[in-house]
Scaffold this motif. Structure first.
Motif, PDB file in Angstrom:
ATOM      1  N   ASP A  32      -3.406  -1.850   7.993  1.00 21.44           N
ATOM      2  CA  ASP A  32      -3.299  -2.781   6.870  1.00 21.44           C
ATOM      3  C   ASP A  32      -3.024  -1.970   5.606  1.00 21.44           C
ATOM      4  O   ASP A  32      -3.817  -1.111   5.224  1.00 21.44           O
ATOM      5  CB  ASP A  32      -4.597  -3.577   6.731  1.00 21.44           C
ATOM      6  CG  ASP A  32      -4.596  -4.540   5.558  1.00 21.44           C
ATOM      7  OD1 ASP A  32      -3.598  -4.620   4.828  1.00 21.44           O
ATOM      8  OD2 ASP A  32      -5.627  -5.214   5.370  1.00 21.44           O
ATOM      9  N   CYS A  33      -1.906  -2.230   4.953  1.00 17.00           N
ATOM     10  CA  CYS A  33      -1.515  -1.465   3.762  1.00 17.00           C
ATOM     11  C   CYS A  33      -2.602  -1.502   2.690  1.00 17.00           C
ATOM     12  O   CYS A  33      -2.944  -0.485   2.106  1.00 17.00           O
ATOM     13  CB  CYS A  33      -0.198  -2.000   3.207  1.00 17.00           C
ATOM     14  SG  CYS A  33       0.411  -1.059   1.797  1.00 17.00           S
ATOM     15  N   ASN A  34      -3.138  -2.666   2.435  1.00 17.69           N
ATOM     16  CA  ASN A  34      -4.209  -2.760   1.434  1.00 17.69           C
ATOM     17  C   ASN A  34      -5.466  -2.064   1.913  1.00 17.69           C
ATOM     18  O   ASN A  34      -6.198  -1.481   1.115  1.00 17.69           O
ATOM     19  CB  ASN A  34      -4.521  -4.223   1.112  1.00 17.69           C
ATOM     20  CG  ASN A  34      -3.407  -4.885   0.344  1.00 17.69           C
ATOM     21  OD1 ASN A  34      -2.698  -4.251  -0.423  1.00 17.69           O
ATOM     22  ND2 ASN A  34      -3.234  -6.179   0.565  1.00 17.69           N
ATOM     23  N   GLY A  35      -5.718  -2.102   3.198  1.00 17.61           N
ATOM     24  CA  GLY A  35      -6.909  -1.469   3.754  1.00 17.61           C
ATOM     25  C   GLY A  35      -6.936   0.021   3.508  1.00 17.61           C
ATOM     26  O   GLY A  35      -7.943   0.572   3.065  1.00 17.61           O
ATOM     27  N   LYS A  36      -5.822   0.695   3.762  1.00 16.46           N
ATOM     28  CA  LYS A  36      -5.823   2.150   3.567  1.00 16.46           C
ATOM     29  C   LYS A  36      -5.938   2.517   2.094  1.00 16.46           C
ATOM     30  O   LYS A  36      -6.600   3.491   1.746  1.00 16.46           O
ATOM     31  CB  LYS A  36      -4.625   2.813   4.228  1.00 16.46           C
ATOM     32  CG  LYS A  36      -3.297   2.521   3.643  1.00 16.46           C
ATOM     33  CD  LYS A  36      -2.215   3.236   4.462  1.00 16.46           C
ATOM     34  CE  LYS A  36      -0.857   2.968   3.891  1.00 16.46           C
ATOM     35  NZ  LYS A  36       0.188   3.635   4.673  1.00 16.46           N
ATOM     36  N   ASP A  37      -5.353   1.700   1.215  1.00 14.37           N
ATOM     37  CA  ASP A  37      -5.513   1.948  -0.224  1.00 14.37           C
ATOM     38  C   ASP A  37      -6.957   1.722  -0.660  1.00 14.37           C
ATOM     39  O   ASP A  37      -7.476   2.458  -1.504  1.00 14.37           O
ATOM     40  CB  ASP A  37      -4.583   1.050  -1.032  1.00 14.37           C
ATOM     41  CG  ASP A  37      -3.122   1.464  -0.922  1.00 14.37           C
ATOM     42  OD1 ASP A  37      -2.851   2.645  -0.606  1.00 14.37           O
ATOM     43  OD2 ASP A  37      -2.246   0.605  -1.140  1.00 14.37           O
ATOM     44  N   GLN A  38      -7.604   0.732  -0.088  1.00 16.42           N
ATOM     45  CA  GLN A  38      -8.997   0.459  -0.435  1.00 16.42           C
ATOM     46  C   GLN A  38      -9.925   1.545   0.099  1.00 16.42           C
ATOM     47  O   GLN A  38     -10.872   1.951  -0.574  1.00 16.42           O
ATOM     48  CB  GLN A  38      -9.401  -0.920   0.083  1.00 16.42           C
ATOM     49  CG  GLN A  38      -8.691  -2.030  -0.659  1.00 16.42           C
ATOM     50  CD  GLN A  38      -8.825  -3.384   0.015  1.00 16.42           C
ATOM     51  OE1 GLN A  38      -9.242  -3.488   1.164  1.00 16.42           O
ATOM     52  NE2 GLN A  38      -8.461  -4.431  -0.708  1.00 16.42           N
ATOM     53  N   ILE A  39      -9.633   2.045   1.302  1.00 18.76           N
ATOM     54  CA  ILE A  39     -10.424   3.150   1.855  1.00 18.76           C
ATOM     55  C   ILE A  39     -10.288   4.375   0.952  1.00 18.76           C
ATOM     56  O   ILE A  39     -11.273   5.035   0.618  1.00 18.76           O
ATOM     57  CB  ILE A  39      -9.995   3.474   3.296  1.00 18.76           C
ATOM     58  CG1 ILE A  39     -10.311   2.293   4.226  1.00 18.76           C
ATOM     59  CG2 ILE A  39     -10.665   4.756   3.794  1.00 18.76           C
ATOM     60  CD1 ILE A  39      -9.616   2.363   5.583  1.00 18.76           C
ATOM     61  N   ARG A  40      -9.061   4.666   0.522  1.00 22.36           N
ATOM     62  CA  ARG A  40      -8.845   5.804  -0.370  1.00 22.36           C
ATOM     63  C   ARG A  40      -9.559   5.584  -1.705  1.00 22.36           C
ATOM     64  O   ARG A  40     -10.157   6.516  -2.249  1.00 22.36           O
ATOM     65  CB  ARG A  40      -7.362   6.047  -0.611  1.00 22.36           C
ATOM     66  CG  ARG A  40      -7.123   7.163  -1.616  1.00 22.36           C
ATOM     67  CD  ARG A  40      -5.698   7.575  -1.761  1.00 22.36           C
ATOM     68  NE  ARG A  40      -4.837   6.461  -2.115  1.00 22.36           N
ATOM     69  CZ  ARG A  40      -3.515   6.562  -2.199  1.00 22.36           C
ATOM     70  NH1 ARG A  40      -2.917   7.709  -1.943  1.00 22.36           N
ATOM     71  NH2 ARG A  40      -2.791   5.517  -2.523  1.00 22.36           N
ATOM     72  N   ALA A  41      -9.511   4.368  -2.237  1.00 22.52           N
ATOM     73  CA  ALA A  41     -10.177   4.084  -3.512  1.00 22.52           C
ATOM     74  C   ALA A  41     -11.688   4.300  -3.393  1.00 22.52           C
ATOM     75  O   ALA A  41     -12.309   4.881  -4.288  1.00 22.52           O
ATOM     76  CB  ALA A  41      -9.876   2.660  -3.963  1.00 22.52           C
TER      77      ALA A  41
END
Length: 90
Positions: A32-41
């Protein structure tokens, strides 16, 4: 004054926060594109809050645990994952 005490009661320590990130990564997934950005955040926040630099053993250990516990080995190479995760803390 009572609200201040409530905030103190819900404060997370370093390991509780890291376990939250691990659980979140395992549930959300990397695809999930948003998921990986949220994990990084979340990971970036963890590093900044607890003063963890990208080139430390603690950072490397945390990245490794997130990667393996979230079973990302079939989704992304570790080196690519590591570069993505530390992008904002180097």
């Amino acid at each position: 004054m009572k609200e201040w005490f409530l905030l103190e009661e819900i404060k997370m320590n370093k390991y509780d926060f890291l376990n939250y990130i691990i659980d979140y990564a395992a549930c959300t997934g990397w695809e999930d594109c948003n998921g990986k950005d949220q994990i990084r955040a979340l990971f970036t926040s963890w590093c900044l809050i607890f003063h963890i630099d990208a080139d430390t053993k603690e950072c490397n250990d945390a990245l490794y645990v997130i990667y393996w516990r979230a079973e990302m080995e079939e989704l992304i190479e570790y080196e690519d994952y590591e570069q993505f995760m530390i992008e904002f803390i180097v």
